[in-house]
Design a protein around this motif. Structure first.
Motif, mmCIF file in Angstrom:
data_model
loop_
_atom_site.group_PDB
_atom_site.id
_atom_site.type_symbol
_atom_site.label_atom_id
_atom_site.label_comp_id
_atom_site.label_asym_id
_atom_site.label_seq_id
_atom_site.Cartn_x
_atom_site.Cartn_y
_atom_site.Cartn_z
ATOM 1 N N ASN A 82 -2.851 15.942 -25.280
ATOM 2 C CA ASN A 82 -1.741 14.852 -25.028
ATOM 3 C C ASN A 82 -1.803 14.126 -23.654
ATOM 4 O O ASN A 82 -1.042 12.724 -23.754
ATOM 5 C CB ASN A 82 -0.657 15.867 -25.079
ATOM 6 N N SER A 83 -2.252 15.185 -22.704
ATOM 7 C CA SER A 83 -2.217 13.788 -21.250
ATOM 8 C C SER A 83 -3.155 12.799 -20.965
ATOM 9 O O SER A 83 -2.613 11.752 -20.381
ATOM 10 C CB SER A 83 -2.985 15.354 -20.368
ATOM 11 N N PHE A 84 -4.580 12.947 -21.907
ATOM 12 C CA PHE A 84 -5.225 11.511 -22.089
ATOM 13 C C PHE A 84 -3.936 10.394 -22.558
ATOM 14 O O PHE A 84 -4.382 9.573 -22.050
ATOM 15 C CB PHE A 84 -6.468 12.456 -22.807
ATOM 16 N N ASN A 85 -4.018 10.779 -23.844
ATOM 17 C CA ASN A 85 -2.146 9.742 -24.076
ATOM 18 C C ASN A 85 -2.094 9.295 -23.494
ATOM 19 O O ASN A 85 -1.553 8.201 -23.599
ATOM 20 C CB ASN A 85 -2.677 10.613 -26.221
ATOM 21 N N ALA A 86 -0.542 10.335 -22.985
ATOM 22 C CA ALA A 86 0.186 9.867 -22.172
ATOM 23 C C ALA A 86 -0.462 9.008 -20.737
ATOM 24 O O ALA A 86 0.128 7.761 -20.449
ATOM 25 C CB ALA A 86 1.293 10.693 -20.901
ATOM 26 N N LYS A 87 -1.100 9.077 -20.278
ATOM 27 C CA LYS A 87 -1.913 8.391 -19.208
ATOM 28 C C LYS A 87 -2.901 6.980 -19.538
ATOM 29 O O LYS A 87 -2.511 6.237 -18.742
ATOM 30 C CB LYS A 87 -3.238 8.739 -18.799
ATOM 31 N N ALA A 88 -3.236 7.266 -20.886
ATOM 32 C CA ALA A 88 -4.150 5.974 -21.357
ATOM 33 C C ALA A 88 -3.356 5.163 -22.400
ATOM 34 O O ALA A 88 -3.020 3.829 -22.042
ATOM 35 C CB ALA A 88 -4.863 6.423 -22.862
ATOM 36 N N LEU A 107 -2.271 1.339 -20.664
ATOM 37 C CA LEU A 107 -1.952 0.036 -21.618
ATOM 38 C C LEU A 107 -0.894 -1.207 -21.287
ATOM 39 O O LEU A 107 -0.586 -1.862 -21.727
ATOM 40 C CB LEU A 107 -1.521 0.229 -23.516
ATOM 41 N N GLU A 108 0.420 0.376 -21.096
ATOM 42 C CA GLU A 108 1.598 -0.980 -20.251
ATOM 43 C C GLU A 108 1.241 -1.664 -19.203
ATOM 44 O O GLU A 108 1.710 -2.881 -18.645
ATOM 45 C CB GLU A 108 2.845 -0.457 -19.729
#
Lengths: 352, 352
Positions: free
Chosen positions: A114-120, A124-125
């Motif tokens: 999940n930490s990967f997703n959060a940083k990703a 993107l933002e």
DNA sequence: CTGAAAGCGCTTACAG
DNA sequence: CTGAAAGCGCTTACAG
């Protein structure tokens, strides 16, 4: 070397095309607002002259800052492997900072997808011009890079590859062949029937890297028709106690193991165990130029380390984005790192 | 990464010092014609601001061409080793050409020390800004570099070092340690009493490199108290016939030789002999990533090659001059190359 | 001993 | 759709 070449610039192109240099500039950068006709005329001249833009002048004149995002695992207590790529990235950044490029790091936790997703999502933002990432979590990385692709943000993989993505390039090892080399070194002095142990120490269950390395490792035995047994064991808990327990068990279950191959940088944990249990009869090979590993290489518990230039991976990874975005260089899509063999004797001169 | 820094330029310095930027420029480049007083004032401001010149702007504005001389052995029929450094040098030149740097090559004959002198003289006449050289002939090289020094021309060594010269830096192997690694690999699977052969194939009689390598090689045996014999032979005539004759002789005189260590890139000549005389019982280790050597590595006649990144040596060698002369970077005086171990299995991914 | 001005090869508003 | 002009941070004659 040293052949005299005349370099033509925008001024000459403008002169020949009978337009202003501003228009030439528009064509060079594919900006809108130029008639097809003049566009073609200018492009023809550019080709004819083999025009090479002067990057010095270009960067000097442009005050735009290019922001690159870096998405890699954070350095954990378990392994400081990721220090090296980061070092390479920093080195690259220092080199190109004065040309208006900056790199922003985002670290994720290798034990938490999940930490990967959060940083990703943050990236993107963030409106970056390019991304350098280690696609450690396959599915998550795919999703992320697809989002990048649809936003036309170029991205580069290091450490491991995801085939058939729209990545700018991959810079990292040929894992299969790396395992193959590992097998060669492991068996180099085993003369008779062999009995070897392959260990994967990792919390992640879908470690794609591991699979490829083991495949190469096993192929070596097949290709050379080496008789004997390959035992394998997965160790999910990476603390010393668990490793020790698991190893005790497997060495009890299988007598006569001559050599151990660890598929990643956690080889020091095995070395520590062998040291404590005084098993200096077992050859040990593993991965990566970590301080702990080097210590065990020094005192003879580890025979060989294999390494894939992690710092170089980071350096080149960032540079590949810079070269594409700023210099417009075309670069190799797949850049395999060498499979470096490190011993006690040559370790002092190793270049990451 | 990514910390915001404001860069100050000559304009700001001029403003603070209440002078024109031309005067600032004079101080920066240590040109004459500035009063001590203003000079000091400006230098103080430069220090205070930690002024970093913008190389892009500097090279762009200056139309001066920087000429670097390259003095290395020519590629001979005997060995194409020097192709690699040349390749690295060319790569470096391509990279920095647009910044007004050119490299002029001068090739000497490794079998003829006078050719070295002749080319060296040409360089001294040529008014170069810097020199990259392989000091293959010790005395001749010393003379030449002393002349460079008195003319304040910076010079860099590659391939082998001449200690205590005024060289900018040395970029090449740690030869002693390299021989040490060779011994480790050679003996890795020799279990009992050893009997090994060291061969130097070279026309030059004062080969300094060879001496250092052999020293390291022998030290490994001493340090590890390995029992047995080290036989050595010098082969001065480098053609196949002579090599074959000498080898036949030495293998007759000494029965039971298990392994051969060749101290330079001519290892292919030994491999060829072993192949013809069907001696696949002898391990063979030598130097350098040459096509011929790789072939013998591929078919198993050579066990290991050791290599010191010759292309990288050339690249860095030229860059070291560029960095000093153009960028004003301070660089490491001694830059040891890694001692790379090449096997059949990892050779495809080797980076020179 | 010092400065004003032109120029390196580009990019960037701005004006039309 | 196009161009004139200013500017990026330096260096280089030239003038005084």
């Amino acid at each position: 070397m040293s052949n005299e070449t005349t370099f033509y610039g925008v001024k000459e192109i403008a002169r020949r095309a009978n337009v202003s240099i501003a228009t030439v500039d528009r064509v060079i950068h594919n900006r809108s607002g130029v008639s097809e006709k003049t566009k073609k005329k200018i492009n023809d001249i550019i080709k004819e002259l083999d025009y090479q833009p002067n990057i010095l002048a270009s960067r000097l004149a442009s005050r735009k800052i290019i922001s690159l995002a870096v998405l890699i695992p954070k350095v954990s207590e378990e392994t400081d492997f990721w220090e090296s790529p980061l070092k390479g990235i920093s080195r690259a950044e220092t080199e190109i900072k004065k040309y208006g490029v900056q790199a922003i790091p985002f670290f994720f936790d290798l034990n938490d997808r999940n930490s990967f997703n959060a940083k990703a999502d943050l990236i993107l933002e963030g409106n970056f011009h390019g991304v350098l990432l280690a696609p450690s979590f396959v599915e998550e990385a795919k999703q992320f890079t697809e989002a990048c692709y649809s936003r036309k943000i170029p991205f580069t993989f290091i450490d491991s590859d995801l085939p058939d993505q729209h990545n700018l390039c991959y810079i990292g090892p040929h894992l299969y062949q790396s395992g193959y080399v590992g097998a060669k070194l492991l068996t180099y002095r085993l003369k008779e029937r062999h009995k070897v142990l392959v260990i994967n120490i990792s919390r992640a269950t879908d470690n794609y890297n591991y699979v490829q390395i083991e495949e190469g490792f096993r192929s070596y035995f097949k290709d050379h028709k080496l008789p004997g047994d390959i035992i394998r064991v997965d160790i999910q808990d990476t603390d010393n106690l668990s490793v020790s327990r698991e190893l005790t068990k497997v060495l009890n279950d299988h007598e006569g193991i001559q050599a151990i191959f660890v598929t990643n940088s956690r080889v020091f944990a095995v070395a520590k165990f062998l040291e404590k249990s005084k098993r200096d009869d077992i050859s040990l090979i593993g991965y990566d130029f970590l301080k702990e590993n080097i210590n065990y290489l020094e005192n003879g518990l580890i025979d060989f380390l294999i390494c894939h230039k992690p710092e170089e991976q980071g350096y080149r990874g960032l540079m590949s984005l810079y070269e594409t975005l700023v210099l417009g260089t075309r670069i190799e899509k797949v850049q395999f790192m060498p499979i470096d063999i490190i011993t006690k004797e040559n370790q002092a001169f190793y270049m990451n």
